[in-house]
Design an enzyme around this catalytic site. Structure first.
Site, PDB file in Angstrom:
ATOM      1  N   LYS A 171      12.047   5.244   4.569  1.00  0.00           N
ATOM      2  CA  LYS A 171      11.253   4.193   3.038  1.00  0.00           C
ATOM      3  C   LYS A 171      11.816   4.407   2.062  1.00  0.00           C
ATOM      4  O   LYS A 171      11.917   6.091   1.841  1.00  0.00           O
ATOM      5  CB  LYS A 171       9.949   4.272   3.294  1.00  0.00           C
ATOM      6  CG  LYS A 171       8.656   3.364   2.762  1.00  0.00           C
ATOM      7  CD  LYS A 171       7.619   3.893   3.045  1.00  0.00           C
ATOM      8  CE  LYS A 171       6.967   3.248   1.941  1.00  0.00           C
ATOM      9  NZ  LYS A 171       6.519   3.305   0.704  1.00  0.00           N
ATOM     10  N   SER A 193      12.537  -1.192  -0.559  1.00  0.00           N
ATOM     11  CA  SER A 193      11.534  -0.765  -1.067  1.00  0.00           C
ATOM     12  C   SER A 193      11.544   0.019  -2.329  1.00  0.00           C
ATOM     13  O   SER A 193      13.127   0.915  -1.942  1.00  0.00           O
ATOM     14  CB  SER A 193       9.986   0.646  -0.555  1.00  0.00           C
ATOM     15  OG  SER A 193       8.995   0.387  -1.400  1.00  0.00           O
ATOM     16  N   HIS A 195       9.203   1.504  -4.007  1.00  0.00           N
ATOM     17  CA  HIS A 195       8.014   2.232  -3.564  1.00  0.00           C
ATOM     18  C   HIS A 195       6.716   1.549  -5.048  1.00  0.00           C
ATOM     19  O   HIS A 195       6.536   2.980  -5.797  1.00  0.00           O
ATOM     20  CB  HIS A 195       7.990   3.852  -3.886  1.00  0.00           C
ATOM     21  CG  HIS A 195       7.372   4.251  -3.084  1.00  0.00           C
ATOM     22  ND1 HIS A 195       7.643   5.220  -2.140  1.00  0.00           N
ATOM     23  CD2 HIS A 195       6.500   4.878  -3.896  1.00  0.00           C
ATOM     24  CE1 HIS A 195       6.280   6.277  -1.861  1.00  0.00           C
ATOM     25  NE2 HIS A 195       5.491   5.290  -2.495  1.00  0.00           N
ATOM     26  N   ARG A 198       8.383   2.653  -9.024  1.00  0.00           N
ATOM     27  CA  ARG A 198       8.896   4.153  -9.578  1.00  0.00           C
ATOM     28  C   ARG A 198      10.334   4.118 -10.631  1.00  0.00           C
ATOM     29  O   ARG A 198      10.594   5.121 -11.334  1.00  0.00           O
ATOM     30  CB  ARG A 198       9.260   5.075  -7.976  1.00  0.00           C
ATOM     31  CG  ARG A 198       7.659   5.451  -8.073  1.00  0.00           C
ATOM     32  CD  ARG A 198       8.360   6.394  -6.596  1.00  0.00           C
ATOM     33  NE  ARG A 198       9.191   7.546  -6.931  1.00  0.00           N
ATOM     34  CZ  ARG A 198       8.910   9.041  -7.647  1.00  0.00           C
ATOM     35  NH1 ARG A 198       7.466   8.403  -8.039  1.00  0.00           N
ATOM     36  NH2 ARG A 198       9.251   9.528  -7.756  1.00  0.00           N
ATOM     37  N   ASP A 226       9.105  -3.930   1.800  1.00  0.00           N
ATOM     38  CA  ASP A 226       8.138  -4.268   0.625  1.00  0.00           C
ATOM     39  C   ASP A 226       8.083  -3.730  -0.453  1.00  0.00           C
ATOM     40  O   ASP A 226       9.057  -4.099  -1.039  1.00  0.00           O
ATOM     41  CB  ASP A 226       6.525  -2.612   1.129  1.00  0.00           C
ATOM     42  CG  ASP A 226       7.000  -1.450   0.642  1.00  0.00           C
ATOM     43  OD1 ASP A 226       7.977  -1.276   0.133  1.00  0.00           O
ATOM     44  OD2 ASP A 226       6.195  -0.975   0.781  1.00  0.00           O
ATOM     45  N   GLY A 228       5.490  -5.774  -3.166  1.00  0.00           N
ATOM     46  CA  GLY A 228       4.742  -7.250  -4.422  1.00  0.00           C
ATOM     47  C   GLY A 228       4.382  -8.411  -2.808  1.00  0.00           C
ATOM     48  O   GLY A 228       4.606  -9.662  -3.648  1.00  0.00           O
ATOM     49  N   ARG A 250      -0.326  -3.612  -2.735  1.00  0.00           N
ATOM     50  CA  ARG A 250      -1.765  -3.441  -3.638  1.00  0.00           C
ATOM     51  C   ARG A 250      -2.695  -4.869  -3.337  1.00  0.00           C
ATOM     52  O   ARG A 250      -3.191  -4.856  -3.460  1.00  0.00           O
ATOM     53  CB  ARG A 250      -1.465  -3.377  -4.664  1.00  0.00           C
ATOM     54  CG  ARG A 250      -1.080  -1.574  -4.957  1.00  0.00           C
ATOM     55  CD  ARG A 250      -0.004  -1.816  -6.544  1.00  0.00           C
ATOM     56  NE  ARG A 250       1.058  -1.739  -6.378  1.00  0.00           N
ATOM     57  CZ  ARG A 250       2.201  -1.947  -7.122  1.00  0.00           C
ATOM     58  NH1 ARG A 250       1.429  -1.625  -8.169  1.00  0.00           N
ATOM     59  NH2 ARG A 250       3.317  -2.880  -7.512  1.00  0.00           N
TER      60      ARG A 250
HETATM   61  C1  LIG Z   1      -2.556   4.011  -3.999  1.00  0.00           C
HETATM   62  C2  LIG Z   1      -1.101   4.026  -2.572  1.00  0.00           C
HETATM   63  C3  LIG Z   1      -0.517   5.452  -2.129  1.00  0.00           C
HETATM   64  C4  LIG Z   1       0.914   5.115  -1.356  1.00  0.00           C
HETATM   65  N1  LIG Z   1       0.449   6.571  -0.984  1.00  0.00           N
HETATM   66  C5  LIG Z   1       2.105   6.630  -0.437  1.00  0.00           C
HETATM   67  C6  LIG Z   1       2.330   7.572   0.632  1.00  0.00           C
HETATM   68  O1  LIG Z   1       1.742   8.338   0.518  1.00  0.00           O
HETATM   69  N2  LIG Z   1       3.941   7.196   1.158  1.00  0.00           N
HETATM   70  C7  LIG Z   1       4.592   6.240   0.277  1.00  0.00           C
HETATM   71  O2  LIG Z   1       5.727   6.424   1.555  1.00  0.00           O
HETATM   72  N3  LIG Z   1       4.346   4.909   0.056  1.00  0.00           N
HETATM   73  C8  LIG Z   1       3.203   5.070  -0.913  1.00  0.00           C
HETATM   74  N4  LIG Z   1       2.391   4.235  -1.677  1.00  0.00           N
HETATM   75  C9  LIG Z   1       3.528   3.213  -1.734  1.00  0.00           C
HETATM   76  C10 LIG Z   1       3.347   1.656  -0.770  1.00  0.00           C
HETATM   77  O3  LIG Z   1       3.475   2.499   0.661  1.00  0.00           O
HETATM   78  C11 LIG Z   1       4.886   0.672  -1.044  1.00  0.00           C
HETATM   79  O4  LIG Z   1       5.498   1.154  -0.534  1.00  0.00           O
HETATM   80  C12 LIG Z   1       3.940  -0.159  -2.433  1.00  0.00           C
HETATM   81  O5  LIG Z   1       2.739   0.200  -2.464  1.00  0.00           O
HETATM   82  C13 LIG Z   1       4.675  -1.636  -1.652  1.00  0.00           C
HETATM   83  O6  LIG Z   1       4.462  -2.072  -3.595  1.00  0.00           O
HETATM   84  P1  LIG Z   1       3.062  -2.827  -3.245  1.00  0.00           P
HETATM   85  O7  LIG Z   1       2.111  -2.601  -3.991  1.00  0.00           O
HETATM   86  O8  LIG Z   1       3.520  -3.561  -4.964  1.00  0.00           O
HETATM   87  O9  LIG Z   1       3.238  -4.502  -2.912  1.00  0.00           O
HETATM   88  C14 LIG Z   1       1.584   4.195  -2.133  1.00  0.00           C
HETATM   89  C15 LIG Z   1       1.256   2.698  -2.813  1.00  0.00           C
HETATM   90  C16 LIG Z   1      -0.143   3.158  -3.322  1.00  0.00           C
HETATM   91  C17 LIG Z   1      -0.837   1.939  -4.066  1.00  0.00           C
END
Ligand SMILES: Cc1cc2nc3c(=O)[nH]c(=O)nc-3n(C[C@H](O)[C@H](O)[C@H](O)COP(=O)(O)O)c2cc1C
Length: 305
Positions: A171, A193, A195, A198, A226, A228, A250
């Site tokens: 990922k 992604s 993330h 970041r 992923d 958005g 989210r």
């Molecule tokens: C509360 C929260 C916790 C997350 N924890 C992780 C995690 O532990 N490992 C990971 O790979 N991504 C984590 N993510 C990232 C999500 O898997 C994902 O890549 C990201 O939210 C996608 O973007 P979006 O929210 O804009 O759709 C986290 C995201 C949020 C909002």
């Protein structure tokens, strides 16, 4: 004219996705089927839950938010993802019945990586993986909730892949170079992604998808996207640009926070309904047929923020 700099990858991604438009094809169309076969299983839709962590219990409820959305994934027949957590919570996730991919953090502690991966496999995980985009922080290597992260080399990723009989997911791929490395290392699937932003100025996953799809042509690697994704039209655009499936993020949280498992089921049901509608309106009967023939893409050079 006032000049402005916009570094937020979430904002850039949203603007790019919204600038992709659709053409209708209605004559001879049918009501589309959203089911999809991936990793030798048939799922109700090419939509997955996000690899989340740290979602507490809602007041008066026994399950954490992570277990609540996992239960929704089980009931809907979609592939479930979870992120950073200890083994006891992962066991409770599996107990929801969800077919779950455990995304293990790129811990510096090699023993912890191996322990979490082995535990996941023995507990009945569907797959395991790692979010390679959470290695660096602003001061060098990142520390996440007291845990030191570390760079992962090709040799290390190959070892993880070879250490399990489960599909291995990487990922946080956002370039052709990393995608090709994953294919060479025997990775089963990549998640394209940033993330949730970041990296400042990160390229929108959907902008880089076609290049990655082309680079992986003929390779046995599935592509998930992923960042958005919040609607059926978003999922459709991801598939049309080369993804095999898309994960919400989210966008799912308000429904989860308000109504738990039932809220997530309603939210994902709405995503599925809109995907079916858009597929039907653009002349695709099955997910496997979706291509970019109905997309109207912005000219890259003139993509204005
Ligand atoms: C509360 C929260 C916790 C997350 N924890 C992780 C995690 O532990 N490992 C990971 O790979 N991504 C984590 N993510 C990232 C999500 O898997 C994902 O890549 C990201 O939210 C996608 O973007 P979006 O929210 O804009 O759709 C986290 C995201 C949020 C909002």
């Amino acid at each position: 004219m006032e000049s402005r700099r916009i570094s937020d990858a979430n904002y850039i991604t949203a603007r790019y996705m919204d600038s992709i438009l659709l053409r209708e094809r209605l004559i001879d169309s049918v009501v589309a089927d959203t089911s999809v076969t991936l990793f030798d299983e048939t799922w109700s839709m090419p939509v997955m839950t996000p690899a989340f962590s740290h979602l507490p219990k809602r007041e008066g409820h026994a399950m954490t938010g992570l277990e609540e959305y996992s239960a929704a994934a089980a009931q809907l027949g979609v592939l479930n993802f979870v992120g950073m957590m200890e083994n006891d919570l992962f066991a409770r996730i599996v107990a929801t019945g969800a077919k779950t991919v455990r995304i293990v953090k790129p811990y510096a502690d090699h023993g912890k990586v191996v322990d979490q991966m082995q535990f996941a496999e023995e507990a009945g995980a569907f797959g395991i993986g790692m979010d390679i985009d959470h290695i660096f922080g602003e001061q060098g290597l990142d520390v996440v909730i007291g845990e030191q992260m570390a760079v992962k080399t090709s040799a290390m990723i190959r070892k993880y892949v070879e250490s399990t009989r489960l599909p291995f997911f990487v990922k946080g791929v956002l370039s052709v170079e990393d995608a090709v490395k994953c294919a060479d290392l025997g990775v089963s699937a990549i998640i394209v992604s940033h993330h949730h932003g970041r990296l400042p100025y990160a390229v929108p996953p959907m902008m880089v998808l076609p290049e990655i799809k082309e680079a992986l042509r003929g390779r046995d690697v599935r592509i998930i996207v992923d960042c958005g994704i919040g609607s059926g039209a978003d999922v459709y655009k991801a598939l049309a640009l080369g993804a095999d499936a898309a994960a919400v993020g989210r966008s799912m949280l308000p429904s989860l926070e308000k109504d738990g498992t039932e809220g997530v089921k309603a939210f994902l049901g709405g995503v599925q309904n809109e995907l079916r509608f858009v597929m039907s309106c653009t002349g695709f009967a099955h997910v496997s047929e979706i291509d970019d023939s109905c997309l109207c893409l912005p000219q890259r050079a003139f993509f204005a923020l």
